[in-house]
Design an enzyme around this catalytic site. Sequence first.
Site, PDB file in Angstrom:
ATOM      1  N   HIS A 148     -12.806  48.461  88.406  1.00  0.00           N
ATOM      2  CA  HIS A 148     -11.593  48.389  87.585  1.00  0.00           C
ATOM      3  C   HIS A 148     -10.449  48.925  88.435  1.00  0.00           C
ATOM      4  CE1 HIS A 148     -13.869  47.507  83.889  1.00  0.00           C
ATOM      5  NE2 HIS A 148     -14.794  48.278  84.432  1.00  0.00           N
TER       6      HIS A 148
ATOM      7  N   ARG B 212      -7.130  48.585  87.468  1.00  0.00           N
ATOM      8  CA  ARG B 212      -6.078  49.062  86.538  1.00  0.00           C
ATOM      9  C   ARG B 212      -4.708  48.431  86.739  1.00  0.00           C
ATOM     10  NH1 ARG B 212     -10.132  50.424  83.500  1.00  0.00           N
ATOM     11  NH2 ARG B 212     -10.960  52.519  83.747  1.00  0.00           N
TER      12      ARG B 212
ATOM     13  N   ASN C 205      -9.898  43.644  82.454  1.00  0.00           N
ATOM     14  CA  ASN C 205      -9.303  44.428  81.356  1.00  0.00           C
ATOM     15  C   ASN C 205      -8.070  45.211  81.791  1.00  0.00           C
ATOM     16  OD1 ASN C 205     -10.905  46.158  82.883  1.00  0.00           O
ATOM     17  ND2 ASN C 205     -11.458  47.444  81.146  1.00  0.00           N
TER      18      ASN C 205
ATOM     19  N   HIS D 241     -21.045  42.635  79.735  1.00  0.00           N
ATOM     20  CA  HIS D 241     -21.225  44.054  79.394  1.00  0.00           C
ATOM     21  C   HIS D 241     -21.999  44.013  78.079  1.00  0.00           C
ATOM     22  CE1 HIS D 241     -19.251  48.130  78.317  1.00  0.00           C
ATOM     23  NE2 HIS D 241     -19.889  47.758  77.237  1.00  0.00           N
TER      24      HIS D 241
ATOM     25  N   HIS E 198     -24.051  46.530  84.732  1.00  0.00           N
ATOM     26  CA  HIS E 198     -24.526  47.918  84.573  1.00  0.00           C
ATOM     27  C   HIS E 198     -25.731  48.079  83.629  1.00  0.00           C
ATOM     28  CE1 HIS E 198     -21.843  47.403  81.196  1.00  0.00           C
ATOM     29  NE2 HIS E 198     -20.745  47.664  81.874  1.00  0.00           N
TER      30      HIS E 198
ATOM     31  N   ASP F 110     -19.008  49.964  88.903  1.00  0.00           N
ATOM     32  CA  ASP F 110     -18.249  50.121  87.652  1.00  0.00           C
ATOM     33  C   ASP F 110     -17.190  51.218  87.815  1.00  0.00           C
ATOM     34  OD1 ASP F 110     -17.329  49.785  85.086  1.00  0.00           O
ATOM     35  OD2 ASP F 110     -19.045  50.715  84.100  1.00  0.00           O
TER      36      ASP F 110
ATOM     37  N   HIS G 140      -9.718  57.041  85.422  1.00  0.00           N
ATOM     38  CA  HIS G 140      -8.897  57.495  84.290  1.00  0.00           C
ATOM     39  C   HIS G 140      -8.180  58.759  84.747  1.00  0.00           C
ATOM     40  CE1 HIS G 140     -10.549  54.752  81.312  1.00  0.00           C
ATOM     41  NE2 HIS G 140     -11.767  55.052  81.702  1.00  0.00           N
TER      42      HIS G 140
ATOM     43  N   GLY H 272     -15.960  56.107  81.362  1.00  0.00           N
ATOM     44  CA  GLY H 272     -15.872  55.598  82.727  1.00  0.00           C
ATOM     45  C   GLY H 272     -15.668  56.681  83.765  1.00  0.00           C
TER      46      GLY H 272
END
Length: 425
Positions: A63, A65, A95, A180, A233, A306, A310, A325
């Site tokens: 990810h 972001r 996402n 997922h 995952h 994965d 954050h 996460g």
Amino acid sequence: MPALLIKNGRVVDPSSGQDGVADVLIEDGLVRGVGAGLSAAGAEVFDATGLIVAPGFIDMHVHLREPGFEHAETIESGARAAAAGGFTSICPMPNTAPVNDNATVTSYIIEKARKHAMVNVFPIGAITKGSKGEDLAAIGSMRQAGAIAISDDGRPVMNARVMRRAMEFARSVQIPVIDHCEDLHLSAGGDMHEGLESVRLGLRGIPACSEDVMVARDILLAEVTGARFHVAHISSRHSVEMVAFAKARGLTVTAEVTPHHLALADSDMPPYDSNYKMKPPLRSGCDVSSVVQGVVSGAIDAIATDHAPHPGSEKMQEFEQCPFGILGLETALGVALETLLHPGKIGLPRLVEMFTANPARILGIDRGTLGLGAPADVTMFSTKRAWTYDVNKSFSRSRNSPFDGKTFRGGPVATVVAGRVVWQI
Ligand SMILES: [Zn+2]
């Protein structure tokens, strides 16, 4: 760009079955030769004595972001962390905000990566518009723009009819569907694995069956549609058994496991430490043994991180409020060596295969090999050098890792993308 000659490393390339000391010659960004005693006038020489020289590692699940959450990570910072983790190619999940559900966003990511990322970026498009699970995203045009797979990672497609249509479409444009696998009704409200530990801590549980029922559903839909289906995952015993069953039936079903699901069980979590909160959650010791065994048996094809940055402001909240996460790019190889290679579960060729040839095959990309003429992406690593992970020195913009302060035996030493050393210790 001068030629690059990597000398005297142990070349491990599962795509060709090669495993032995050799030189690798790179010119014009391509592999020009692998063999003993190579030389090239004017070439830059990298002495890889004592190191493993492998095809560039591929992380098929990250990810980044961007666009939308650049305070947590950007394409540039994520790519830098990837290079420091030995990865030469990464595949960002859709996402973002906006969601990567159309060719404009796909092209934006590819263009940004071309300008700012030091590794290759292969975007994964959404399955449904806005990843809302209702209408199919613009899969065909995303594919044309460069998306290499589709997934609604983080927001699983709950409607089996929509998933069936997505698989039919994905099959027609020859890309895999990555799911997922989580039944949101079964997992609703949960913060960690449902079991003794969740009861002890008074936290609501996410049962293993929330994963298992979706893996089962998707395997059945993959059989109906003929689609390539990849389990993201994987973390539970029954899911591993079902993937093995699907493979035995001859279906094109594959699976990835994260380093943390190989290394940690729910009982390893310091109470209410949000650096151990992710989806799927850390499962029971029995599940951990099963995923390790799935790697040994071949039921599991790939290791993917994965990587889910954050910022501290979000991860510092109360456990129940924290997002799911953790970071993964810089510690993946160290954790894989500690959990798989050093205990003698698997050998080096198998370990390298799960980072290279297998993800390349699943995704259908021309990477993961040191074959003649291949793009010259190379990962050099040690299996011996001790080092300690300091999350505060991470290239990521975030700091959420359960492996901070952990000492590893072996890890990345140098990363080469398209013939250029982009990172080294
Ligand atoms: Zn996920």
